[in-house]
Structures are given as C-alpha cells and as structure tokens.
Design a protein around this motif. Structure first.
Motif, PDB file in Angstrom:
ATOM      1  N   ALA A 152     -23.588 -84.722  13.147  1.00  0.00           N
ATOM      2  CA  ALA A 152     -23.427 -83.132  13.746  1.00  0.00           C
ATOM      3  C   ALA A 152     -24.190 -82.337  13.295  1.00  0.00           C
ATOM      4  N   GLN A 153     -24.539 -81.140  13.294  1.00  0.00           N
ATOM      5  CA  GLN A 153     -25.751 -80.912  12.565  1.00  0.00           C
ATOM      6  C   GLN A 153     -24.823 -79.455  11.408  1.00  0.00           C
ATOM      7  N   SER A 154     -25.301 -79.063  10.712  1.00  0.00           N
ATOM      8  CA  SER A 154     -25.064 -78.588   9.660  1.00  0.00           C
ATOM      9  C   SER A 154     -25.787 -77.022   9.393  1.00  0.00           C
ATOM     10  N   VAL A 155     -25.236 -75.805   8.855  1.00  0.00           N
ATOM     11  CA  VAL A 155     -25.893 -75.102   8.537  1.00  0.00           C
ATOM     12  C   VAL A 155     -25.286 -74.636   7.469  1.00  0.00           C
ATOM     13  N   SER A 156     -27.054 -74.427   7.050  1.00  0.00           N
ATOM     14  CA  SER A 156     -26.703 -73.472   5.597  1.00  0.00           C
ATOM     15  C   SER A 156     -27.213 -71.574   5.079  1.00  0.00           C
ATOM     16  N   GLN A 157     -26.270 -70.974   4.091  1.00  0.00           N
ATOM     17  CA  GLN A 157     -26.826 -70.354   4.615  1.00  0.00           C
ATOM     18  C   GLN A 157     -27.386 -69.715   2.868  1.00  0.00           C
ATOM     19  N   HIS A 158     -28.019 -69.411   2.435  1.00  0.00           N
ATOM     20  CA  HIS A 158     -28.325 -69.476   0.942  1.00  0.00           C
ATOM     21  C   HIS A 158     -27.598 -67.923  -0.629  1.00  0.00           C
ATOM     22  N   ASN A 159     -27.529 -67.319   0.554  1.00  0.00           N
ATOM     23  CA  ASN A 159     -27.212 -66.380  -0.392  1.00  0.00           C
ATOM     24  C   ASN A 159     -25.646 -66.167   0.515  1.00  0.00           C
ATOM     25  N   HIS A 160     -25.035 -65.509  -0.390  1.00  0.00           N
ATOM     26  CA  HIS A 160     -23.670 -65.767  -0.444  1.00  0.00           C
ATOM     27  C   HIS A 160     -22.979 -63.896  -0.411  1.00  0.00           C
ATOM     28  N   HIS A 161     -23.718 -63.141  -1.334  1.00  0.00           N
ATOM     29  CA  HIS A 161     -23.614 -62.139  -1.249  1.00  0.00           C
ATOM     30  C   HIS A 161     -24.497 -60.601  -1.335  1.00  0.00           C
ATOM     31  N   VAL A 162     -25.542 -60.129  -1.550  1.00  0.00           N
ATOM     32  CA  VAL A 162     -26.442 -59.466  -1.089  1.00  0.00           C
ATOM     33  C   VAL A 162     -26.201 -58.519  -1.412  1.00  0.00           C
ATOM     34  N   ILE A 163     -26.822 -57.533  -2.752  1.00  0.00           N
ATOM     35  CA  ILE A 163     -26.201 -56.238  -2.739  1.00  0.00           C
ATOM     36  C   ILE A 163     -28.326 -55.358  -2.297  1.00  0.00           C
ATOM     37  N   LEU A 164     -27.981 -54.158  -1.254  1.00  0.00           N
ATOM     38  CA  LEU A 164     -29.431 -53.842  -1.261  1.00  0.00           C
ATOM     39  C   LEU A 164     -28.983 -52.191  -1.306  1.00  0.00           C
TER      40      LEU A 164
ATOM     41  N   GLY B 204     -31.691 -82.532  14.326  1.00  0.00           N
ATOM     42  CA  GLY B 204     -33.707 -82.473  15.355  1.00  0.00           C
ATOM     43  C   GLY B 204     -33.435 -82.740  16.536  1.00  0.00           C
ATOM     44  N   GLY B 205     -32.527 -82.187  17.486  1.00  0.00           N
ATOM     45  CA  GLY B 205     -32.476 -81.916  18.432  1.00  0.00           C
ATOM     46  C   GLY B 205     -32.506 -80.868  18.601  1.00  0.00           C
ATOM     47  N   THR B 206     -32.590 -80.435  20.482  1.00  0.00           N
ATOM     48  CA  THR B 206     -33.179 -79.010  20.685  1.00  0.00           C
ATOM     49  C   THR B 206     -31.602 -77.973  20.250  1.00  0.00           C
ATOM     50  N   VAL B 207     -31.704 -77.067  19.557  1.00  0.00           N
ATOM     51  CA  VAL B 207     -31.488 -75.227  19.387  1.00  0.00           C
ATOM     52  C   VAL B 207     -31.271 -74.500  20.177  1.00  0.00           C
ATOM     53  N   ASN B 208     -30.081 -74.092  20.290  1.00  0.00           N
ATOM     54  CA  ASN B 208     -29.935 -72.435  19.862  1.00  0.00           C
ATOM     55  C   ASN B 208     -29.574 -71.422  18.849  1.00  0.00           C
ATOM     56  N   LEU B 209     -30.195 -70.501  18.767  1.00  0.00           N
ATOM     57  CA  LEU B 209     -29.658 -69.794  17.574  1.00  0.00           C
ATOM     58  C   LEU B 209     -28.986 -68.452  17.254  1.00  0.00           C
ATOM     59  N   PHE B 210     -28.614 -68.097  16.795  1.00  0.00           N
ATOM     60  CA  PHE B 210     -27.659 -67.022  17.004  1.00  0.00           C
ATOM     61  C   PHE B 210     -27.518 -66.367  15.585  1.00  0.00           C
ATOM     62  N   TRP B 211     -27.820 -65.506  15.753  1.00  0.00           N
ATOM     63  CA  TRP B 211     -27.131 -64.581  14.146  1.00  0.00           C
ATOM     64  C   TRP B 211     -26.130 -63.354  14.848  1.00  0.00           C
TER      65      TRP B 211
ATOM     66  N   GLU C 143     -33.836 -59.737   3.958  1.00  0.00           N
ATOM     67  CA  GLU C 143     -34.068 -60.987   4.631  1.00  0.00           C
ATOM     68  C   GLU C 143     -32.832 -62.310   3.637  1.00  0.00           C
ATOM     69  N   LEU C 144     -32.218 -62.641   5.541  1.00  0.00           N
ATOM     70  CA  LEU C 144     -31.133 -63.491   4.467  1.00  0.00           C
ATOM     71  C   LEU C 144     -31.254 -65.061   5.279  1.00  0.00           C
ATOM     72  N   GLY C 145     -31.158 -66.123   4.214  1.00  0.00           N
ATOM     73  CA  GLY C 145     -32.048 -67.646   5.114  1.00  0.00           C
ATOM     74  C   GLY C 145     -30.822 -67.744   5.706  1.00  0.00           C
ATOM     75  N   CYS C 146     -31.853 -69.158   6.729  1.00  0.00           N
ATOM     76  CA  CYS C 146     -30.336 -69.612   6.760  1.00  0.00           C
ATOM     77  C   CYS C 146     -31.332 -71.374   7.450  1.00  0.00           C
ATOM     78  N   ASN C 147     -31.207 -72.282   7.391  1.00  0.00           N
ATOM     79  CA  ASN C 147     -31.373 -73.326   7.679  1.00  0.00           C
ATOM     80  C   ASN C 147     -30.665 -74.267   8.129  1.00  0.00           C
ATOM     81  N   TYR C 148     -30.613 -74.983   9.115  1.00  0.00           N
ATOM     82  CA  TYR C 148     -29.837 -75.865   9.898  1.00  0.00           C
ATOM     83  C   TYR C 148     -30.545 -77.061   9.839  1.00  0.00           C
ATOM     84  N   SER C 149     -29.455 -78.523   9.859  1.00  0.00           N
ATOM     85  CA  SER C 149     -29.934 -79.987  10.096  1.00  0.00           C
ATOM     86  C   SER C 149     -29.564 -80.310  11.567  1.00  0.00           C
TER      87      SER C 149
END
Lengths: 115, 113
Positions: B1-13, B28-35, B20-26
């Motif tokens: 199963a895929q996993s999703v990483s969001q690098h920042n837990h709390h951003v204050i601006l 290998g197949g075709t994916v749909n992506l959402f925020w 810019e909020l980071g998102c990486n996933y693991s």
C-alpha cells in the motif's frame, strides 16, 4: 442534495458500552468509507464498502464492525467501547466520476469520547 | 500500500506571505492526488485534485499544486496567504488500481493577521 450526513455529532460512552454511528449519502455513490482522525495522525481508514452487501477492512478495523444493506447507508458499530476509540469519526463517499477520479465527499464528523 | 508524507506538522506565516506545503508519496503505479482542507470545527473539503494532463493544477481560493512524477511529490502553493487560510491541510493519494486512498498526517497552517 444533503451530501453525506452523520449522526450523532457528539457522544460520550462509558468503557464497554456499544453504539452505532450513522452515515448516509444521497449522491448514489457506490463507495463509502469510515475514517478516524486523531491529532497529528491524519485520517486512518477503518472500513470501506464498494457497494451494497460488500464491505472490507481498512488500516485500523479492530474493535469496529460495519454493514451496507443499502447504497445510501453505511453504519459503523462499536461493540465494546475502549478509551483508545476516543476520536473524531468521518464518513465519506465517492464514485468513479470522470476519469476514475474517486473524489471523496466527507460528512461533518462524529466526536466520540470513551471514558 | 502507498504511504503519504507531509513534511511540516505546523506552519506559521504572516498574512501576504507565500506558502508551500510539501507532500511526497511512495507508490509505483498510477495515482490520483488530492489536497483537502479542514477549517476549525469543520469537515474536510476538497481544495484541488490531479488526475492527468497538466501537472500544475489550480484549485479554489487561489491554491495550486504541482505534480512532479519523478519526485513523487504534489506540493501545495499559494502566493499570498490570508488569515482565513488558517486550517489543517491534508494531502491524499489514491492508487487507481485498487481505489486505495491514503492520507498524510496533515499540516496545520496558522496565518497571523
């Protein structure tokens, strides 16, 4: 359309009690999902269903049960409530849509506290 | 199963700052992506989505995200944030082969007026 509705909004249970969280959608979606949301943990999938009569386990199914007798309804049952089940529960639904998008629509959530 | 990483837990601006909020996933197949965005006390709402085509997608409220397939990333951006953008933001990845949707842990954004 009401979209995805959930009841109740809040509930406090004692350890060992049971309850059913209700979820209904009026969008004729085949797919329905139950998630729990814990602080800093994102959403974890508990159970999902691809259509009436078909359910399957997600990442964290232990302590829960579901049924899907109709397309519209997808209740989640807690048989013996435990403090670890204190969480916010979200129901969602989706259908393939354009290009198999499976965009999920979420209900307003149920905040459950087990003491 | 895929996993999703969001690098920042709390951003204050501060208002008008760029986001810019980071998102990486693991996977290998075709994916749909959402925020998705969750405003305080509310349920998750879709901000934007990527299925195919132009990797730069625009969503509601001035948000955009870029899918970089080689980096398995789908970062969320906004040129100038507002106080009303204070919320929690979740990246989600759906593996098309089996309609398996996974969410990141979320990034809490606080925008100071």
């Amino acid at each position: 359309n009401a979209g995805v509705t959930q009841t109740p909004k809040f509930r406090i249970l004692k350890i060992g009690q049971s309850m059913t969280l209700q979820c209904a959608q009026d969008m004729n979606h085949n797919y329905m999902y139950w998630y729990r949301q814990d602080p800093g943990m994102g959403l974890k999938l508990i159970y999902y269903s691809v259509g009436a009569g078909i359910t399957d386990k997600g990442e964290v199914p232990n302590g829960y049960n579901v049924s899907r007798s109709t397309t519209e309804d997808f209740p989640l049952r807690l048989e013996l409530a435990a403090p670890s089940q204190t969480s916010v529960y979200f129901c969602a639904s989706s259908s393939p849509g354009l290009a198999g998008s499976y965009e999920q629509y979420f209900g307003p959530g149920t905040r459950l506290t087990v003491t | 199963a895929q996993s999703v990483s969001q690098h920042n837990h709390h951003v204050i601006l501060s208002e008008a700052a760029s986001l810019e909020l980071g998102c990486n996933y693991s996977y290998g197949g075709t994916v749909n992506l959402f925020w998705y965005v969750q405003y305080p006390g509310q349920h998750l709402q879709l901000l934007l989505k990527y299925f195919s085509g132009d990797p730069l997608v625009k969503g509601i409220k001035g948000f955009e995200a870029e899918f970089i397939k080689s980096k398995f990333s789908f970062n969320l951006r906004k040129p100038s944030v507002q106080w009303s953008d204070t919320a929690e933001y979740f990246c989600a990845v759906n593996a098309i082969r089996n309609n398996d949707m996974r969410f990141g842990a979320g990034t809490r954004l606080t925008v100071k007026p």
